[in-house]
Design a protein around this motif. Structure first.
Motif, PDB file in Angstrom:
ATOM      1  N   ARG A 216       6.200 -14.207  -2.317  1.00 51.50           N
ATOM      2  CA  ARG A 216       7.068 -13.195  -2.492  1.00 51.50           C
ATOM      3  C   ARG A 216       6.550 -11.576  -2.511  1.00 51.50           C
ATOM      4  NH1 ARG A 216      11.988 -15.833  -6.177  1.00 51.50           N
ATOM      5  NH2 ARG A 216      11.825 -17.865  -5.254  1.00 51.50           N
ATOM      6  N   PRO A 217       5.718 -11.320  -1.563  1.00 50.94           N
ATOM      7  CA  PRO A 217       4.918  -9.989  -1.567  1.00 50.94           C
ATOM      8  C   PRO A 217       5.976  -8.842  -1.488  1.00 50.94           C
ATOM      9  CG  PRO A 217       4.828 -10.921   0.716  1.00 50.94           C
ATOM     10  CD  PRO A 217       5.393 -12.116  -0.186  1.00 50.94           C
ATOM     11  N   SER A 218       5.621  -7.830  -2.158  1.00 49.21           N
ATOM     12  CA  SER A 218       6.301  -6.583  -2.161  1.00 49.21           C
ATOM     13  C   SER A 218       5.925  -5.481  -1.044  1.00 49.21           C
ATOM     14  CB  SER A 218       6.205  -5.900  -3.467  1.00 49.21           C
ATOM     15  OG  SER A 218       7.121  -4.684  -3.554  1.00 49.21           O
ATOM     16  N   ILE A 219       6.503  -5.565   0.275  1.00 46.52           N
ATOM     17  CA  ILE A 219       6.295  -4.981   1.495  1.00 46.52           C
ATOM     18  C   ILE A 219       7.678  -4.016   1.753  1.00 46.52           C
ATOM     19  CG2 ILE A 219       5.462  -5.137   3.687  1.00 46.52           C
ATOM     20  CD1 ILE A 219       3.954  -7.622   2.946  1.00 46.52           C
ATOM     21  N   ASN A 220       7.264  -3.070   2.402  1.00 45.95           N
ATOM     22  CA  ASN A 220       8.425  -2.069   2.667  1.00 45.95           C
ATOM     23  C   ASN A 220       9.430  -3.007   3.883  1.00 45.95           C
ATOM     24  OD1 ASN A 220       9.758  -0.216   4.582  1.00 45.95           O
ATOM     25  ND2 ASN A 220       9.125   1.236   2.815  1.00 45.95           N
ATOM     26  N   TRP A 221      10.801  -2.777   3.766  1.00 49.11           N
ATOM     27  CA  TRP A 221      11.364  -3.511   4.738  1.00 49.11           C
ATOM     28  C   TRP A 221      11.294  -3.397   6.139  1.00 49.11           C
ATOM     29  CZ3 TRP A 221      14.795  -1.149   8.041  1.00 49.11           C
ATOM     30  CH2 TRP A 221      15.072   0.422   7.561  1.00 49.11           C
ATOM     31  N   LYS A 222      10.673  -2.110   6.543  1.00 45.25           N
ATOM     32  CA  LYS A 222      10.497  -1.861   7.599  1.00 45.25           C
ATOM     33  C   LYS A 222       9.508  -2.462   8.398  1.00 45.25           C
ATOM     34  CE  LYS A 222      11.621   3.298   6.856  1.00 45.25           C
ATOM     35  NZ  LYS A 222      11.217   4.570   6.631  1.00 45.25           N
ATOM     36  N   TYR A 223       8.565  -2.844   7.321  1.00 42.80           N
ATOM     37  CA  TYR A 223       7.537  -3.786   8.040  1.00 42.80           C
ATOM     38  C   TYR A 223       8.042  -5.354   8.367  1.00 42.80           C
ATOM     39  CZ  TYR A 223       4.242  -0.256   6.999  1.00 42.80           C
ATOM     40  OH  TYR A 223       3.384   1.042   6.963  1.00 42.80           O
ATOM     41  N   TRP A 224       8.661  -5.791   7.316  1.00 40.83           N
ATOM     42  CA  TRP A 224       9.676  -6.840   7.653  1.00 40.83           C
ATOM     43  C   TRP A 224      10.317  -6.821   8.909  1.00 40.83           C
ATOM     44  CZ3 TRP A 224       8.183 -11.254   5.339  1.00 40.83           C
ATOM     45  CH2 TRP A 224       7.829 -11.068   3.670  1.00 40.83           C
ATOM     46  N   LEU A 225      11.094  -6.079   9.045  1.00 39.16           N
ATOM     47  CA  LEU A 225      11.886  -5.589  10.269  1.00 39.16           C
ATOM     48  C   LEU A 225      10.949  -5.707  11.589  1.00 39.16           C
ATOM     49  CD1 LEU A 225      14.694  -5.222  11.730  1.00 39.16           C
ATOM     50  CD2 LEU A 225      14.325  -2.726  11.341  1.00 39.16           C
ATOM     51  N   ALA A 226       9.884  -4.794  11.455  1.00 41.34           N
ATOM     52  CA  ALA A 226       8.863  -4.694  12.694  1.00 41.34           C
ATOM     53  C   ALA A 226       8.033  -6.188  12.765  1.00 41.34           C
ATOM     54  CB  ALA A 226       7.727  -3.759  12.114  1.00 41.34           C
ATOM     55  N   ALA A 227       8.155  -7.012  11.736  1.00 41.54           N
ATOM     56  CA  ALA A 227       7.512  -8.229  11.997  1.00 41.54           C
ATOM     57  C   ALA A 227       8.457  -9.348  12.757  1.00 41.54           C
ATOM     58  CB  ALA A 227       7.109  -8.930  10.565  1.00 41.54           C
ATOM     59  N   ALA A 228       9.707  -8.988  12.375  1.00 43.41           N
ATOM     60  CA  ALA A 228      10.677  -9.724  12.939  1.00 43.41           C
ATOM     61  C   ALA A 228      11.017  -9.515  14.443  1.00 43.41           C
ATOM     62  CB  ALA A 228      11.884  -9.836  12.383  1.00 43.41           C
ATOM     63  N   ILE A 229      10.910  -8.249  14.624  1.00 43.85           N
ATOM     64  CA  ILE A 229      11.092  -7.719  16.008  1.00 43.85           C
ATOM     65  C   ILE A 229      10.060  -8.172  17.021  1.00 43.85           C
ATOM     66  CG2 ILE A 229      10.990  -5.789  17.431  1.00 43.85           C
ATOM     67  CD1 ILE A 229      12.510  -4.239  15.248  1.00 43.85           C
ATOM     68  N   CYS A 230       8.876  -8.220  16.511  1.00 42.63           N
ATOM     69  CA  CYS A 230       7.501  -8.547  17.297  1.00 42.63           C
ATOM     70  C   CYS A 230       7.904  -9.899  17.686  1.00 42.63           C
ATOM     71  CB  CYS A 230       6.354  -8.131  16.483  1.00 42.63           C
ATOM     72  SG  CYS A 230       5.870  -6.448  16.473  1.00 42.63           S
ATOM     73  N   PHE A 231       8.142 -10.800  16.604  1.00 46.29           N
ATOM     74  CA  PHE A 231       8.217 -12.377  16.644  1.00 46.29           C
ATOM     75  C   PHE A 231       9.390 -12.665  17.948  1.00 46.29           C
ATOM     76  CE2 PHE A 231       9.974 -16.309  16.046  1.00 46.29           C
ATOM     77  CZ  PHE A 231       9.022 -17.136  15.446  1.00 46.29           C
TER      78      PHE A 231
END
Length: 597
Positions: A216-231
């Motif tokens: 459960r890493p603490s990473i800014n939601w923007k990066y989670w969104l970017a990761a999902a978009i790339c996927f």
């Protein structure tokens, strides 16, 4: 008077950045050399490679719009993987040439990049010395070397699985300043890995999800969104294809694993035991190249197990027991480290390795009696890491000389096998010889691209004398490859098996292993054809036939213009990019059956 070099000076030299860097570069150079040496001439080019080459050729000749939205079929079903492998091949063909070798260069590049990536990965836990030792064995593993030397969608799995997991480790590192970008990179690699093999498609989302759930890493939601978009972006072709076809490909999803896991009558216990046996045999195959390891088949009736050990099993039993022992010792060392290691970074590495191993074994269990060597590419780094745990244990117990003994044995074993294999590949076009069963590539004969092109040269020379259409038959492994080579030279050709008539104007060829008897190969053709010439090309023999006058039923076959291949009847449609706003596969021809992955 010169002073002798003391032990402290040697230790200081061995630990210096210059020395470590020099050893690292030397190992990488050896690994790259083994993967690239005679890469083109000794290419492994069979039915799957020719199938893929035809898909890529179409896009190279007509434009990227002819690239498909789906990739190869999976596991003998109608389910198709994502198309990223074809896109890699297209880029490679455009840059390095639209030839079998040019298409395969991208796989060679990824395979070479796997070497430094593996070192970075194992350094998350191991010392520099152990990391270099593991890299040394990894670099010369004959299994990994051979799978690096040709184009096939599973072959790039080691790079993208390692990239996925290394990115995860960096994304969950508390000291890492760019955790978000590592997360994005990990998801990009994950999306690629899932398109390379069906088991990776099933397993790696579970591995990634389980690890992220635990950390459960603490990473800014923007990066989670970017990761999902790339996927999602990398899966856009698959999504578009299913949207246009009403979800035909998705509908095939559950059939694949169910089919493979229920097509025999083995119990879950038998499959679990067999799965451990197969993975342990794969352990020693990846590390040493030894393919003889075998263990008895276990049949459980009620609560009473029975053991079956045939002649092959008896021969491979000693090595099978050794492989099982060392595999279990490696797993035990992994478990011991999980409970004893306190450092967070090293603990993360252990956690991820445990998840990787457990999920893989869980996936392999239902298909344990149908595991092919290529499945090992999904877990290729795991045996080396388990070996590293043993080296680490020896070092802590001050018996590290055992590590060096194992290291030397494994290097020597792989080196000897690679030397022999390279000699066979070099001799394949010029000498006839037989080989033992091949557990790595499942080859019955050594056949190289150079050899195929020499035979194609011979066929072309006959064709140029009369310009008669060419008809070829060969073993299933090579038939499509020879038809592909002839097509590349714009020679009118067809599969010999398709001929309904005997044409007076035709060049007929049978291409079979030299080890097979001419009489046996020719017996099905002797009524209508005579042997005009026999040419031997090392391990393959080309037999030129001419039709008997009394058997001729037509002068010449007329060939219609070639059209784009489409999905056969009953097979989910595979669209191309230039068809996303029109009807897919609209020209009405039927594609050849494809082999399984």
């Amino acid at each position: 008077m010169n002073n002798p070099i003391d032990k402290e000076s040697l230790k200081s030299l061995a630990g210096s950045k210059f020395f470590v860097g020099a050893i690292l570069i030397a190992i990488l150079a050896v690994g790259i050399f083994l993967r690239a040496y005679n890469f083109s001439d000794w290419q492994h080019f069979e039915l799957d490679q020719s199938r893929d080459a035809k898909v890529i050729d179409l896009a190279v000749e007509n434009g990227a719009g002819d690239l498909p939205l789906l990739g190869p079929k999976a596991a003998g079903s109608f389910l198709r993987l994502g198309p990223i492998f074809y896109y890699f091949g297209y880029v490679s063909a455009k840059v390095f040439g639209n030839t079998p070798s040019g298409i395969a260069v991208i796989s060679l590049i990824f395979s070479c990049l796997t070497l430094p990536l593996f070192y970075l990965f194992v350094r998350r836990f191991f010392s520099k010395k152990i990391g270099l030792m593991l890299l040394g064995v990894f670099a010369v593993s004959i299994f990994l070397v051979l799978y690096s030397r040709f184009s096939w969608n599973p072959n790039n799995l080691p790079f993208f699985t390692l990239a996925t997991l290394y990115g995860l480790l960096r994304a969950t590192d508390l000291d890492e300043k760019r955790k978000g970008w590592w997360l994005v990179g990990s998801f990009v690699a994950l999306a690629v890995a899932m398109q390379l093999h069906f088991v990776a498609f099933l397993g790696f989302p579970v591995i990634v999800g389980a690890y992220l759930f635990l950390k459960r890493p603490s990473i800014n939601w923007k990066y989670w969104l970017a990761a999902a978009i790339c996927f999602v972006f990398l899966y856009t072709p698959v999504i578009i294809n299913d949207f246009k076809t009403g979800g035909e490909n998705v509908a095939e999803f559950e059939k694949v694993f169910i089919k493979k896991s229920t097509k025999d009558d083995h119990t879950l216990i038998e499959k679990a035991i067999r799965g451990v046996d197969e993975i342990s045999a794969g352990y020693v195959l990846l590390l040493s190249g030894d393919s003889q390891a075998d263990l008895p088949r276990i049949k459980v009736v009620g609560m009473r197990p029975s053991y079956i050990c045939d002649e092959k099993c008896v021969t491979g039993l000693p090595m099978g027991i050794v492989s099982l022992i060392f595999f279990l010792l490696g797993v035990a060392a992994l478990g011991w480290n999980i409970f004893s290691v306190k450092d967070v970074k090293r603990k993360d590495f252990l956690t991820l390795m445990a998840i990787w191993l457990v999920v893989s074994m869980g996936l392999f269990t239902p298909i344990a009696y149908d595991l092919a060597p290529r499945f090992l590419l999904l877990i290729a780094p795991v045996p080396f890491v388990l070996l590293g745990f043993m080296f680490d244990f020896f070092e802590k117990k001050k018996i590290e000389y055992l590590s060096w003994i194992f290291f030397i044995i494994l290097i020597a074993s792989n080196g000897w096998l690679i030397k022999n294999r390279f000699q066979e590949l070099g001799n394949a076009p010029v000498a006839a010889f037989e080989i033992e069963s091949d557990k790595i590539l499942k080859e019955n004969e050594r056949v190289t691209l150079e050899q195929q092109l020499l035979i194609t040269d011979y066929i072309e020379s006959v064709y140029k004398r009369n310009n008669f259409p060419v008809y070829v038959n060969s073993e299933a492994f090579y038939r499509r490859a020879f038809l592909y080579h002839l097509e590349q030279r714009l020679i009118v050709r067809d599969d010999f098996r398709n001929t309904k008539s005997v044409y007076a104007e035709g060049n007929y060829f049978l291409i079979y292993p030299t080890s097979s008897k001419v009489e046996k190969v020719f017996e099905n053709y002797s009524e209508k054809y005579s042997i005009n010439e026999i040419r031997e090309f090392g391990t393959l023999r080309a037999i030129h036939l001419i039709p008997k006058s009394e058997a001729v039923s037509a002068v010449r076959q007329e060939f219609a213009p070639e059209r784009k291949p489409v999905s056969a009847f009953g097979v989910p449609v595979r669209c191309r990019w230039n068809e996303i706003f029109s009807q897919c596969n609209s020209d009405g021809t039927e594609a050849e059956d494809e082999s399984v992955i």
